[in-house]
Design a protein around this motif. Structure first.
Motif, mmCIF file in Angstrom:
data_model
loop_
_atom_site.group_PDB
_atom_site.id
_atom_site.type_symbol
_atom_site.label_atom_id
_atom_site.label_comp_id
_atom_site.label_asym_id
_atom_site.label_seq_id
_atom_site.Cartn_x
_atom_site.Cartn_y
_atom_site.Cartn_z
ATOM 1 N N THR A 17 95.900 -10.787 120.029
ATOM 2 C CA THR A 17 95.870 -10.381 118.622
ATOM 3 C C THR A 17 97.182 -10.742 117.943
ATOM 4 N N ALA A 33 100.130 -9.632 120.406
ATOM 5 C CA ALA A 33 99.883 -8.485 121.273
ATOM 6 C C ALA A 33 98.736 -8.814 122.210
ATOM 7 N N ARG A 76 91.693 -4.584 126.833
ATOM 8 C CA ARG A 76 90.655 -4.229 125.880
ATOM 9 C C ARG A 76 91.036 -4.788 124.516
ATOM 10 N N TYR A 77 90.022 -4.868 123.626
ATOM 11 C CA TYR A 77 90.287 -5.483 122.310
ATOM 12 C C TYR A 77 90.639 -4.463 121.242
ATOM 13 N N ASP A 78 90.577 -3.160 121.602
ATOM 14 C CA ASP A 78 90.739 -2.157 120.555
ATOM 15 C C ASP A 78 92.160 -1.664 120.358
ATOM 16 N N TYR A 79 93.115 -2.137 121.178
ATOM 17 C CA TYR A 79 94.510 -1.784 120.940
ATOM 18 C C TYR A 79 95.416 -2.745 121.699
ATOM 19 N N GLY A 80 96.719 -2.699 121.389
ATOM 20 C CA GLY A 80 97.668 -3.601 122.012
ATOM 21 C C GLY A 80 98.484 -2.919 123.098
ATOM 22 N N GLU A 81 98.287 -3.341 124.332
ATOM 23 C CA GLU A 81 99.034 -2.758 125.445
ATOM 24 C C GLU A 81 100.479 -3.231 125.465
ATOM 25 N N TYR A 98 101.883 4.102 118.616
ATOM 26 C CA TYR A 98 102.956 3.182 118.963
ATOM 27 C C TYR A 98 104.286 3.726 118.467
ATOM 28 N N TRP A 133 90.351 1.746 115.736
ATOM 29 C CA TRP A 133 89.642 0.464 115.834
ATOM 30 C C TRP A 133 88.373 0.529 115.004
ATOM 31 N N TRP A 153 91.879 -3.631 113.723
ATOM 32 C CA TRP A 153 92.812 -2.540 113.977
ATOM 33 C C TRP A 153 93.259 -1.983 112.631
#
Lengths: 118, 109
Positions: A35, A97, A101-106, B35, B90, B98
């Motif tokens: 992303t 990022a 998974r696609y729903d958040y940035g690790e 975050y 999401w 996002w």
């Protein structure tokens, strides 16, 4: 150790083009959703584009749709953002990022500044 | 499409508990992610799936949710916790995958 390193930023004139790169290491790049998120100086975070693991699905935020193109090269562990017809309001720090998974940035890169000005 | 809203600032004394709320305008079940971002640095994921903590994040950081409000709590706040905190959800149906809140600046007095 997971690392994401953006490159390719720099001053660009309105209407011009620029290609950002994001190089990943320390993780399975081809098994990661990727992303791009940007942050206007002094402001908050804005999601702008996403690409699936294989690259066959891409999505863009309305402000960049038709002007920016996201792509990836899994053989080189690299993510790209081709920016065209840039405008002053594209001025921002651009972050890449990743996530399983696609729903958040690790994990996130350190970001790269793209100023758009004549 | 929906939005998530955070207060612009929260202040707390060292050693106390900071609570940062994130109000969701949507109904239904959508997880919230948090975050931490310090000046000039990349965001760091501190909570995912409302309440889960990534490895390496101190257990002083915790997430909770009640109704339309998600909350990031930081126990025994330290000076080093001073940062901007963003909540994110999401959205599969909107124009943005996002959705970020505007961010909350945590000031440790």
């Amino acid at each position: 150790q997971i690392q994401l390193v953006e490159s390719g930023g720099g001053l660009v004139k309105p209407g011009g083009s620029l290609r950002l790169s994001c190089s990943g290491s320390g993780f399975n790049f081809s098994d990661s959703f990727m992303t791009w998120v940007r942050q206007t100086p002094g402001k908050g975070l804005e999601w702008i584009s996403y690409i699936s693991k294989s690259g066959d699905f891409r999505k863009y935020a309305d402000p960049v749709k038709g002007r920016f193109t996201i792509s990836r090269d899994n053989t080189k562990n690299s993510l790209f953002l081709q920016m065209s017809s840039v405008r002053a309001d594209d001025t921002a720090v651009y972050f890449c990022a990743r996530g399983k998974r696609y729903d958040y940035g690790e994990s996130w890169g350190q970001g790269i500044l793209v100023p758009v000005s004549s | 499409s929906f939005v998530v809203t955070q207060p612009p600032s929260v202040s707390v004394a060292p050693g106390q508990t900071a609570k940062i709320p994130c109000e969701k305008t949507y109904s239904g079940r959508k997880s919230v992610y948090w975050y931490q971002q310090k000046p000039g640095q990349a965001p760091i994921l501190v909570v995912y799936d409302d309440t889960r903590r990534p490895s390496g994040i101190p257990d002083r950081f915790s997430g909770s949710t009640s109704g339309k409000t998600a909350t990031l709590s930081i126990n025994r706040v330290e000076v080093g916790d001073e940062a901007d905190y963003y909540c994110q959800a999401w959205d599969s149906s909107g124009d943005r995958l996002w959705v970020f809140g505007g961010g909350t600046r945590l000031t440790v007095l």
